[in-house]
Design an enzyme around this catalytic site. Structure first.
Site, short mmCIF file in Angstrom:
data_model
loop_
_atom_site.label_atom_id
_atom_site.label_comp_id
_atom_site.label_asym_id
_atom_site.label_seq_id
_atom_site.Cartn_x
_atom_site.Cartn_y
_atom_site.Cartn_z
N SER A 48 -3.26 13.91 -35.10
CA SER A 48 -4.30 14.42 -35.06
C SER A 48 -4.67 15.01 -34.40
O SER A 48 -4.53 16.50 -34.95
CB SER A 48 -5.24 13.15 -34.69
OG SER A 48 -6.20 13.46 -35.40
N ASP A 63 -2.56 11.17 -45.84
CA ASP A 63 -2.74 11.54 -44.71
C ASP A 63 -4.24 10.65 -44.88
O ASP A 63 -5.58 11.16 -45.89
CB ASP A 63 -2.80 12.42 -44.07
CG ASP A 63 -3.69 12.13 -42.32
OD1 ASP A 63 -4.81 12.10 -42.71
OD2 ASP A 63 -2.85 12.97 -41.32
N HIS A 105 -2.23 7.84 -40.72
CA HIS A 105 -2.72 9.71 -39.70
C HIS A 105 -2.45 8.65 -38.18
O HIS A 105 -2.34 8.27 -37.78
CB HIS A 105 -4.37 9.56 -39.75
CG HIS A 105 -4.74 10.32 -39.01
ND1 HIS A 105 -4.62 11.35 -39.44
CD2 HIS A 105 -5.75 10.84 -37.82
CE1 HIS A 105 -5.12 12.54 -39.20
NE2 HIS A 105 -5.78 12.01 -37.35
#
Length: 452
Positions: free
Chosen positions: A186, A276, A366
Site C-alpha cells: 500500500s 485493487d 489490497h
C-alpha cells in the site's frame, strides 16, 4: 451450463460464504497450532537528534528478526503501509494513533506472509534477516519540513525517518548484505518504488538488490463523477509534507502529484490487482462521488455488488441502465467501465523497461504479501501447474465463478502475462480450468525476484 436463477444464485452465494468462513476458521486454528513469531519493537532514539521523528515527535521504530544459516547475509526490508494524511487537520488526527506515533505502537508485531520464519509458509525468505519499518509519518517516507506545523503541532519528517532507520540497520549488519529485497504494501508499496534506488545506494556495490511493490501502483484516473479526486489528494500530501524534493523524476515544471515514480534504475517488481479494493473505494468511487451511498456495500465486499456494478468493475461497456435507482448518463457508465483498462494501460508504459517485472491479477484485494493466505497458503495456486485453493469445493463453485469472476475475492490471472524474471523474458501464466483464489503463489518467489 444450467440456467442460473436469482434463487439459485442466492443459494450459491450462501455456499460460498459458508466456505469462506470455514476457511477463515481453519486459518485461525492453524495459526494457534503454529509457532507464531512475534517480534519486539526497536525505537531509534538516536534519530530524534537528527529531526527524524514521527508526526508527534516520537522516535521512529522497526522490528527485526535476525537471519540464520544460508540467510545470514540476506535481508528483506518491509515498509509498513497505512495511507497518508493530506493536511494539518488529518495529520493532527493521525498523530494520536500508531500511524503517527511510536508511543502508540504495540511492543511486538506478528510476522506473517513474506516476513514469517516458517519455512513451510515462506520457503524463500524464512531464514533471512526480516525487517518491518513502522510507518508513522503519513507521506510514504518522503516528507521533510524543517518547522513543526503551527496548526496541528506535527512534524513532517518521513524522508529523515527513512535515512535514519537505514543507518540503524546498516549498523546492525545490513552493510554486510549480499542479497537484499526492499518490499512494502500500500503506502509502503509506493515507498518501495520511491526509495528503491536510494535503498540500492545504501548497500555494498557487490550486493544483489531488488525491490517489490505490493499494492503500491496507484493510477491517475477520474472518479465516477468525472473529477480528479486522487490527483487533488496527492497534491495536498506532497505540498503539506514538502515531499517534492524527495520524489524521483519530480521537477519544478510538474504538478506534485504527477511526478514520475518510475525513473528507477534498480530492478523493480510490481504486484498489484487490476481491481485493487482500496483504489476502487477511494479513487474510482470516493465518498464525494457517491453521495447517495449506492456503491457503499459493493466497496465493502465484492459479493455485495449488483450485477451491473460487477460489469462496471470488469470493464464491460454496458448500455444505459439504472445504477442508482435512476437513469444516469451513458457517458458516465462508459467512463467507469474504463477503470480496469486505464489501470492496465498505465502499466504498458513500463513494459519496455528491462529492469521492471510485474504480476497483475484480478483479486478484489489490497495487499498480498503480508497476509499469509494471499502470500502462500497451504493449497494456494501456483503459476505453471495451477492448483486451486480449497480444491475440495472448487468444483461446485465453478459455475459461480464463471458468472461472478471475483466473488468473495476469488480471482483470475488472465489480464497480463507474468514476466517470469525481472528484466528477462515474458512467460504466459498458465491457466487451468480452476479459477485461482485470493491466494497468489508466484511459483518460486526467489526465482522471480532474485535471479540475475
Amino acid at each position: 451450463m444450467p440456467i442460473v436463477t436469482l434463487k439459485n444464485l442466492a443459494k450459491m452465494l450462501k455456499i460460498a460464504k459458508f466456505h469462506a468462513w470455514t476457511c477463515a476458521l481453519l486459518t485461525a486454528l492453524a495459526l494457534l497450532k503454529s509457532d507464531a513469531e512475534f517480534v519486539n519493537i526497536t525505537k531509534v532514539y538516536s534519530a530524534v537528534a537528527q529531526g527524524a521523528v514521527c508526526l508527534d515527535g516520537s522516535p521512529p521504530a522497526y522490528h527485526l528478526s535476525s537471519g540464520w544459516g544460508s540467510g545470514l547475509r540476506s535481508w528483506v526490508v518491509h515498509l509498513e503501509g497505512g495511507g497518508w494524511c493530506r493536511n494539518p487537520t488529518t495529520c493532527g488526527y493521525r498523530k494520536d494513533s500508531a500511524l503517527g506515533s511510536s508511543n502508540k505502537m504495540d511492543a511486538q508485531s506478528y510476522f506473517s506472509g513474506i516476513l514469517t520464519n516458517d519455512q513451510a509458509l515462506n520457503p524463500d525468505f524464512y531464514n533471512w534477516n526480516r525487517v518491518k519499518i513502522r510507518y508513522c509519518d503519513g507521506s510514504s517516507f518522503t516528507g521533510d519540513v524543517e518547522e513543526r506545523d503551527p496548526v496541528s503541532h506535527v512534524y513532517y519528517r518521513g524522508a529523515r525517518i527513512w535515512r535514519a532507520v537505514m543507518q540503524e540497520l546498516l549498523a546492525r549488519g545490513m552493510r554486510e548484505a549480499e542479497t537484499a529485497l526492499l518490499t512494502g504494501s500500500s503506502a509502503g508499496g509506493l515507498a518501495s518504488i520511491l526509495h528503491c534506488d536510494s535503498f540500492r545506494g545504501f548497500l555494498p556495490s557487490s550486493a544483489k538488490v531488488k525491490c517489490l511493490s505490493d499494492a503500491g501502483y496507484f493510477v491517475h484516473v477520474k472518479d465516477i463523477a468525472g473529477e480528479e479526486t486522487i490527483k487533488a489528494y496527492y497534491n495536498d500530501v506532497v505540498t503539506t509534507h514538502g515531499s517534492a524534493k524527495n520524489l524521483p523524476g519530480c521537477n519544478s515544471a510538474m504538478e506534485p502529484a504527477m511526478a514520475s515514480s518510475f525513473e528507477v534504475i534498480t530492478p523493480l517488481f510490481i504486484l498489484n490487482s487490476a481491481y485493487d479494493s482500496w483504489q476502487v473505494s477511494n479513487i474510482l468511487v470516493p465518498e464525494t462521488a457517491d453521495p447517495n451511498g449506492t456503491w457503499k456495500d459493493c466497496k465493502l465486499h465484492i459479493s455485495q455488488c449488483s450485477p451491473t456494478q460487477l460489469k462496471v468493475l470488469q470493464g464491460e461497456q454496458i448500455e444505459t441502465r439504472t445504477l442508482t435507482r435512476r437513469k444516469i448518463d451513458r457517458s458516465v457508465c462508459l467512463h467507469i467501465a474504463e477503470y480496469r483498462g486505464n489501470f492496465l494501460n498505465a502499466l504498458k508504459a513500463l513494459d519496455e523497461l528491462r529492469s521492471m517485472g510485474m504480476f497483475i491479477n484480478s483479486c478484489f484485494i489490497h495487499g498480498q504479501t503480508e497476509w499469509q493466505e494471499a502470500w502462500f497458503g497451504a493449497n494456494s495456486p501456483t503459476l505453471n501447474n495451477t492448483v486451486g485453493f480449497l480444491e475440495h469445493f472448487v468444483t461446485e463453485m465453478n459455475s459461480v465463478l464463471s458468472i461472478l469472476p471475483f466473488l468473495l475475492s476469488f480471482c483470475s490471472d488472465r489480464e497480463l502475462p507474468l514476466r517470469s524474471q525481472i528484466g528477462s523474458t515474458t512467460e504466459e501464466a498458465s491457466h487451468g480450468s480452476i479459477a485461482p483464489t485470493l491466494a497468489t503463489r508466484l511459483v518460486s518467489i526467489y526465482d522471480l525476484l532474485m535471479v540475475s
